[in-house]
Design a protein around this motif. Structure first.
Motif, mmCIF file in Angstrom:
data_model
loop_
_atom_site.group_PDB
_atom_site.id
_atom_site.type_symbol
_atom_site.label_atom_id
_atom_site.label_comp_id
_atom_site.label_asym_id
_atom_site.label_seq_id
_atom_site.Cartn_x
_atom_site.Cartn_y
_atom_site.Cartn_z
ATOM 1 N N CYS A 83 6.273 -7.130 0.901
ATOM 2 C CA CYS A 83 5.969 -7.836 -0.284
ATOM 3 C C CYS A 83 6.996 -8.821 -0.569
ATOM 4 C CB CYS A 83 5.214 -7.284 -1.228
ATOM 5 S SG CYS A 83 3.820 -6.334 -0.737
ATOM 6 N N ASN A 125 -4.976 -4.375 8.237
ATOM 7 C CA ASN A 125 -6.079 -4.172 7.135
ATOM 8 C C ASN A 125 -7.339 -4.933 7.302
ATOM 9 O OD1 ASN A 125 -6.902 -3.400 4.320
ATOM 10 N ND2 ASN A 125 -6.321 -5.155 3.441
ATOM 11 N N GLU A 165 3.086 -13.897 -4.408
ATOM 12 C CA GLU A 165 1.988 -13.200 -3.690
ATOM 13 C C GLU A 165 1.587 -14.327 -2.632
ATOM 14 O OE1 GLU A 165 -1.570 -12.060 -5.933
ATOM 15 O OE2 GLU A 165 -0.255 -10.599 -6.928
ATOM 16 N N SER A 189 0.696 -1.255 -0.082
ATOM 17 C CA SER A 189 -0.002 0.005 -0.012
ATOM 18 C C SER A 189 0.755 1.112 -0.040
ATOM 19 C CB SER A 189 -0.996 0.195 1.181
ATOM 20 O OG SER A 189 -1.541 1.488 1.349
ATOM 21 N N ASN A 216 -9.634 -9.215 0.292
ATOM 22 C CA ASN A 216 -9.293 -8.045 1.085
ATOM 23 C C ASN A 216 -8.901 -7.969 2.390
ATOM 24 O OD1 ASN A 216 -11.372 -9.178 2.202
ATOM 25 N ND2 ASN A 216 -12.806 -7.919 2.291
ATOM 26 N N GLY A 217 -8.348 -9.415 2.529
ATOM 27 C CA GLY A 217 -7.714 -9.625 3.843
ATOM 28 C C GLY A 217 -8.490 -9.875 5.149
ATOM 29 N N ASP A 243 -1.643 -9.210 2.245
ATOM 30 C CA ASP A 243 -2.697 -8.035 2.086
ATOM 31 C C ASP A 243 -3.489 -7.527 3.373
ATOM 32 O OD1 ASP A 243 -2.378 -7.718 -0.737
ATOM 33 O OD2 ASP A 243 -3.555 -9.272 -1.140
#
Length: 313
Positions: free
Chosen positions: A151, A178, A155, A102, A267-268, A160
């Motif tokens: 990060c 988050n 992934e 972010s 979205n976590g 996230d």
């Protein structure tokens, strides 16, 4: 980071350069000159944003490619309300960092012992939400270091959720930031080291490490994907390393592996409505010859650490 170098000056200017010594940008204004000297700096993952912490308690997010400020977090003044959240005035910012990939979520910590999580919200107007993750207490608790999970090269579901590790002389705390701030893990120094003894490598002397540590450090290993030689029994040419956390209390160094304890949505948040949790498992621990001031990952199998006498292992 990358091909860029950050420098902070006593006059409050932030200099962006490269390894050849070429200056790409100088960030500062008459307003930021009153913020004090630059005491902490960090790049975003894409190198487009910079967080700068100042000796007077200010935290500024810069878009260095445009030379403009994105947000300014001001210190709490004596006339502010009791509900105002911020670092105390005239207190130096000791560390800053973006959370994950972010460019609008970041943490800051100060010499006073406060750790704050900031979230820049852009709608019709740009606003900022600030949450206190840790604050000083009346005892002898000392803030050692704060670190967010970066990060990696592939992934991971953990990328996230915005994990932030806070190490003090009494506790290691890991917070999810988050989709709501929530504590995921907490370990006390007394719980970890109560009546613990270690054997000296040279003489077999038992040493007790139950005293309060005078130094500590914490660092994340992100999720990594790296090449390896393929074999007849294992044709895969890649290996994966899950995120891990190394931390030290005094001379004792500990390594934890981190796994999601539930399925994670994009979205976590946890799927199926269950509260999201992270599972921590002990991987290794050992003792140095003296208190460890800094520990960092070189790769998934190598850790370098420096003791208080500046010996590097």
């Amino acid at each position: 980071m990358g091909d860029c170098v950050l420098l902070g000056t006593d006059s409050g200017a932030v200099v962006v350069g490269d390894y050849l010594g070429r200056v790409k940008a100088v960030l500062g204004s008459q307003a930021t000159a009153t913020y004090g000297s630059v005491s902490a700096l960090a790049f975003s993952t894409d190198l487009l944003m910079i967080i700068a912490g100042y000796s007077q308690g200010y935290v500024v997010v810069w878009d260095w490619t445009k030379g403009t400020t994105v947000s300014v977090s001001r210190p709490v003044q004596s006339g502010d309300g009791v509900d105002t959240i911020g670092h105390p005035a005239d207190t130096a910012i000791t560390s800053v960092g973006f959370v994950g990939k972010s460019k609008h979520r970041y943490f800051s910590s100060s010499a006073s012992g406060y750790v704050l999580y900031h979230h820049i919200v852009r709608r019709i107007l740009t606003t900022m939400s600030t949450v206190c993750l840790a604050m000083p207490n009346s005892g002898t608790n000392v803030l050692f270091e704060v670190s967010s999970l970066p990060c990696g090269t592939y992934e991971s579901p953990l990328d996230d959720i915005g994990l932030v590790a806070i190490l003090t002389s009494t506790h290691l705390t890991v917070m999810k930031t988050n989709n709501g701030v929530e504590q995921q893990f907490r370990l006390s120094f007394q719980q970890q080291h109560k009546q613990q003894t270690q054997t000296d490598d040279t003489g077999g002397l038992n040493r007790k490490f139950s005293r309060r540590p005078y130094a500590g450090s914490v660092a994340w290993l992100p999720a990594l994907k790296y090449r390896k030689p393929a074999t007849a029994t294992d044709p895969a040419d890649h290996e994966y390393a899950l995120p891990m956390l190394v931390f030290s209390w005094g001379p004792n160094i500990h390594v934890l592996s981190i796994l999601p304890d539930d399925e994670v949505a994009a979205n976590g948040a946890a799927m199926n409505g269950a509260p999201f949790r992270v599972k921590f498992e002990k991987e290794a621990e050992w003792s140095a010859v003296e208190d460890v001031a800094l520990c960092r990952w070189i790769d998934a199998e190598t850790i370098v650490y420096m003791t208080q006498s500046q010996r590097i292992f």
